[in-house]
Design an enzyme around this catalytic site. Sequence first.
Site, PDB file in Angstrom:
ATOM      1  N   ASN A   1      -7.232   8.366  -6.798  1.00 27.48           N
ATOM      2  CA  ASN A   1      -6.423   9.382  -6.125  1.00 27.48           C
ATOM      3  C   ASN A   1      -6.256  10.526  -7.118  1.00 27.48           C
ATOM      4  OD1 ASN A   1      -4.537  10.967  -4.891  1.00 27.48           O
ATOM      5  ND2 ASN A   1      -2.884   9.438  -4.899  1.00 27.48           N
TER       6      ASN A   1
ATOM      7  N   LYS B   1      -4.905  13.266  -6.705  1.00 24.69           N
ATOM      8  CA  LYS B   1      -3.664  14.045  -6.498  1.00 24.69           C
ATOM      9  C   LYS B   1      -3.998  15.535  -6.562  1.00 24.69           C
ATOM     10  CE  LYS B   1      -1.095  10.088  -8.084  1.00 24.69           C
ATOM     11  NZ  LYS B   1       0.117   9.533  -8.668  1.00 24.69           N
TER      12      LYS B   1
ATOM     13  N   HIS C   1       1.616   7.988   0.737  1.00 29.82           N
ATOM     14  CA  HIS C   1       1.816   7.899  -0.711  1.00 29.82           C
ATOM     15  C   HIS C   1       3.279   8.224  -1.026  1.00 29.82           C
ATOM     16  CE1 HIS C   1       1.540   8.673  -4.976  1.00 29.82           C
ATOM     17  NE2 HIS C   1       0.418   7.976  -4.956  1.00 29.82           N
TER      18      HIS C   1
ATOM     19  N   GLU D   1       4.578   9.939  -3.238  1.00 29.78           N
ATOM     20  CA  GLU D   1       4.839  11.359  -3.531  1.00 29.78           C
ATOM     21  C   GLU D   1       4.994  12.154  -2.243  1.00 29.78           C
ATOM     22  OE1 GLU D   1       1.505  11.769  -6.192  1.00 29.78           O
ATOM     23  OE2 GLU D   1       2.524  10.421  -7.587  1.00 29.78           O
TER      24      GLU D   1
ATOM     25  N   GLU E   1       2.148   0.270  -4.196  1.00 28.47           N
ATOM     26  CA  GLU E   1       2.376   1.109  -5.368  1.00 28.47           C
ATOM     27  C   GLU E   1       3.869   1.158  -5.663  1.00 28.47           C
ATOM     28  OE1 GLU E   1      -1.120   3.970  -5.991  1.00 28.47           O
ATOM     29  OE2 GLU E   1       0.281   4.988  -4.690  1.00 28.47           O
TER      30      GLU E   1
ATOM     31  N   GLY F   1       2.497   6.780 -12.631  1.00 28.58           N
ATOM     32  CA  GLY F   1       2.486   7.858 -13.617  1.00 28.58           C
ATOM     33  C   GLY F   1       3.449   7.640 -14.772  1.00 28.58           C
TER      34      GLY F   1
ATOM     35  N   SER G   1      -0.038   3.059 -12.752  1.00 34.76           N
ATOM     36  CA  SER G   1      -0.428   2.928 -14.164  1.00 34.76           C
ATOM     37  C   SER G   1      -1.486   1.851 -14.380  1.00 34.76           C
ATOM     38  CB  SER G   1       0.800   2.685 -15.048  1.00 34.76           C
ATOM     39  OG  SER G   1       1.702   3.767 -14.938  1.00 34.76           O
TER      40      SER G   1
HETATM   41  P1  13P Z   1      -1.114   6.451 -11.736  1.00 34.01           P
HETATM   42  O1  13P Z   1      -2.337   5.589 -11.807  1.00 34.01           O
HETATM   43  O2  13P Z   1      -1.291   7.783 -12.405  1.00 34.01           O
HETATM   44  O3  13P Z   1       0.123   5.737 -12.145  1.00 34.01           O
HETATM   45  O4  13P Z   1      -0.920   6.822 -10.181  1.00 34.01           O
HETATM   46  C1  13P Z   1      -0.977   5.804  -9.245  1.00 34.01           C
HETATM   47  C2  13P Z   1      -0.998   6.429  -7.917  1.00 34.01           C
HETATM   48  O5  13P Z   1      -0.039   7.027  -7.472  1.00 34.01           O
HETATM   49  C3  13P Z   1      -2.250   6.325  -7.138  1.00 34.01           C
HETATM   50  O6  13P Z   1      -2.058   6.731  -5.832  1.00 34.01           O
END
Ligand code: 13P
Length: 251
Positions: free
Chosen positions: A9, A11, A96, A98, A168, A174, A214
């Site tokens: 992803n 982002k 997601h 976010e 997640e 992150g 992560s």
């Molecule tokens: P990270 O791998 O940067 O923690 O992000 C995970 C994520 O949100 C994937 O959609």
Amino acid sequence: MRKNIVAGNWKMNNNLQEGLTLAKELEAALKGKKVNCDVIIGTPFIHLASVAAIIDTKLIGVSAQNCADKASGAYTGEVSAAMVASTGANYVILGHSERRTYYGETNATLKEKVSLALANGLTPIFCIGEVLNERNAGKHFEVVETQIREGLFNLSAEDFRKIILAYEPVWAIGTGVTATSDQAQEMHAFIRNTLVAKYGEAVANDTSILYGGSCNASNAKELFSNPDVDGGLIGGASLGVDKFMPIVEAF
Ligand code: 13P
């Protein structure tokens, strides 16, 4: 049998040129190599058509990171599932954390997005997961069960079979803090049991449940070795081939 999947992803990272370079580099790294999982990249909307045109989408699936909850019309700034499908993309990440947190997406809107994605031949990668307060309060199972029930359980078994789930935990995204292997397995088993209760063993056993938060080259092998962890949804570590390939090769 369910598939192992490693999905990136991106982002909101990489301009168009950078994105095309990364996609090409990943394709070069995968070409001629036998890997034991499907590989997908989730790019910003503007990359989709160009990425899908320059790589072999059988080698690397292409995913959007969102789509509209309406089919078409006067929704300035939105991108419909049909538009995503017309780029050559085959997947769409939905729900997601976010998007839930910063853009107010609810299980009710996600339900609409899932239906439109499926109607347009896209495979939803549906994200679920609790925030830290919810875990600390012992509510993580309840939160995840509600997200699944309200977002997906209107689907027929036939349609549910097309869904990929991604657990997640928000506190792991992150942050560099990964769920332990045991925490991941515990939740993934809970999710699978939730699916068994609704759709039966066969559908539940065929559903890929990815872990995200992560996940990186050092922890992927251990996480993926759990019986109910069928791969990963990778954020930061999907932005470089050197970081992403070892995760793909963890299977
Ligand atoms: P990270 O791998 O940067 O923690 O992000 C995970 C994520 O949100 C994937 O959609």
